[in-house]
Scaffold this motif. Structure first.
Motif, PDB file in Angstrom:
ATOM      1  N   LYS A  84       0.848  -1.185   0.000  1.00 40.03           N
ATOM      2  CA  LYS A  84       0.000   0.000   0.000  1.00 40.03           C
ATOM      3  C   LYS A  84       0.890   1.244   0.000  1.00 40.03           C
ATOM      4  O   LYS A  84       1.858   1.332   0.751  1.00 40.03           O
ATOM      5  CB  LYS A  84      -0.886  -0.013   1.242  1.00 40.03           C
ATOM      6  N   GLY A  85       0.587   2.196  -0.867  1.00 38.24           N
ATOM      7  CA  GLY A  85       1.350   3.428  -0.942  1.00 38.24           C
ATOM      8  C   GLY A  85       2.334   3.488  -2.093  1.00 38.24           C
ATOM      9  O   GLY A  85       2.847   4.555  -2.409  1.00 38.24           O
ATOM     10  N   ASP A  86       2.622   2.371  -2.739  1.00 38.17           N
ATOM     11  CA  ASP A  86       3.478   2.379  -3.924  1.00 38.17           C
ATOM     12  C   ASP A  86       2.745   3.069  -5.072  1.00 38.17           C
ATOM     13  O   ASP A  86       1.522   2.973  -5.186  1.00 38.17           O
ATOM     14  CB  ASP A  86       3.830   0.952  -4.360  1.00 38.17           C
ATOM     15  N   THR A  87       3.497   3.756  -5.920  1.00 40.81           N
ATOM     16  CA  THR A  87       2.920   4.335  -7.133  1.00 40.81           C
ATOM     17  C   THR A  87       3.199   3.379  -8.279  1.00 40.81           C
ATOM     18  O   THR A  87       4.347   2.974  -8.492  1.00 40.81           O
ATOM     19  CB  THR A  87       3.543   5.711  -7.438  1.00 40.81           C
TER      20      THR A  87
ATOM     21  N   LEU B 149      -1.764   5.437  -7.008  1.00 35.58           N
ATOM     22  CA  LEU B 149      -1.279   4.818  -5.778  1.00 35.58           C
ATOM     23  C   LEU B 149      -2.010   3.509  -5.543  1.00 35.58           C
ATOM     24  O   LEU B 149      -3.183   3.368  -5.905  1.00 35.58           O
ATOM     25  CB  LEU B 149      -1.523   5.731  -4.576  1.00 35.58           C
TER      26      LEU B 149
ATOM     27  N   GLU C 262       7.297   4.197  -8.289  1.00 37.15           N
ATOM     28  CA  GLU C 262       7.780   4.870  -7.087  1.00 37.15           C
ATOM     29  C   GLU C 262       7.470   3.993  -5.887  1.00 37.15           C
ATOM     30  O   GLU C 262       6.353   3.502  -5.740  1.00 37.15           O
ATOM     31  CB  GLU C 262       7.085   6.225  -6.937  1.00 37.15           C
TER      32      GLU C 262
ATOM     33  N   ASN D 178       7.089   3.033  -1.810  1.00 36.20           N
ATOM     34  CA  ASN D 178       6.735   3.556  -0.495  1.00 36.20           C
ATOM     35  C   ASN D 178       7.804   3.058   0.478  1.00 36.20           C
ATOM     36  O   ASN D 178       7.853   1.876   0.801  1.00 36.20           O
ATOM     37  CB  ASN D 178       5.348   3.049  -0.087  1.00 36.20           C
TER      38      ASN D 178
ATOM     39  N   GLU E 160       8.353   4.130   3.691  1.00 34.54           N
ATOM     40  CA  GLU E 160       8.105   4.489   5.094  1.00 34.54           C
ATOM     41  C   GLU E 160       8.681   3.432   6.027  1.00 34.54           C
ATOM     42  O   GLU E 160       9.135   3.739   7.120  1.00 34.54           O
ATOM     43  CB  GLU E 160       6.606   4.645   5.344  1.00 34.54           C
TER      44      GLU E 160
END
Length: 120
Positions: free
Chosen positions: A49-52, A66, A105, A107, A109
């Motif tokens: 979750k959060g990857d482009t 996203l 892109e 994520n 974090e």
């Protein structure tokens, strides 16, 4: 990935559908873009979750968005902007196979993910 000796598609599908929980992560991998591939010296990685991502196959080809969430049970991802219209006119998100997208892109974090990729 879940490995099986048979070449029969029905046995290949059965192995995917009946894969154990810890083996499903290998079914959620997607290829990296050329820039990320050169940076991390990896061809693909697991989608989170959060990857482009950019859709490279199917009806929604070219859409960049996203990852909203990951369905590990069905080995599918839901991308923001990829939806289908129902008969009553409402839009619903369309789960898709991770192999049909390209990660543009990451994520990062999670610090351990960056360390595992060999970058930051």
């Amino acid at each position: 990935m879940v490995r099986i000796a048979s070449k029969q598609p029905r046995k290949q599908r059965k192995a995917r559908y009946n894969a154990a929980h810890h083996e499903r992560g290998s079914l959620l991998r997607a290829p990296l873009s050329k820039e990320l591939r050169e940076k991390y010296n990896q061809r693909n990685t697991r989608v989170i979750k959060g990857d482009t991502v950019k859709v490279v196959r199917g009806d929604h080809i070219g859409v960049v968005g996203l990852v909203d969430f990951v369905l590990t049970k069905k080995a599918r991802i839901v991308v923001d902007g990829v939806s289908v219209k129902k008969a009553d006119g409402t839009e619903v998100p369309r789960p898709m196979d991770p192999s049909n997208v390209m990660i543009t892109e990451l994520n990062l974090e999670d610090k351990r993910r960056g360390q595992k990729l060999g970058g930051e």
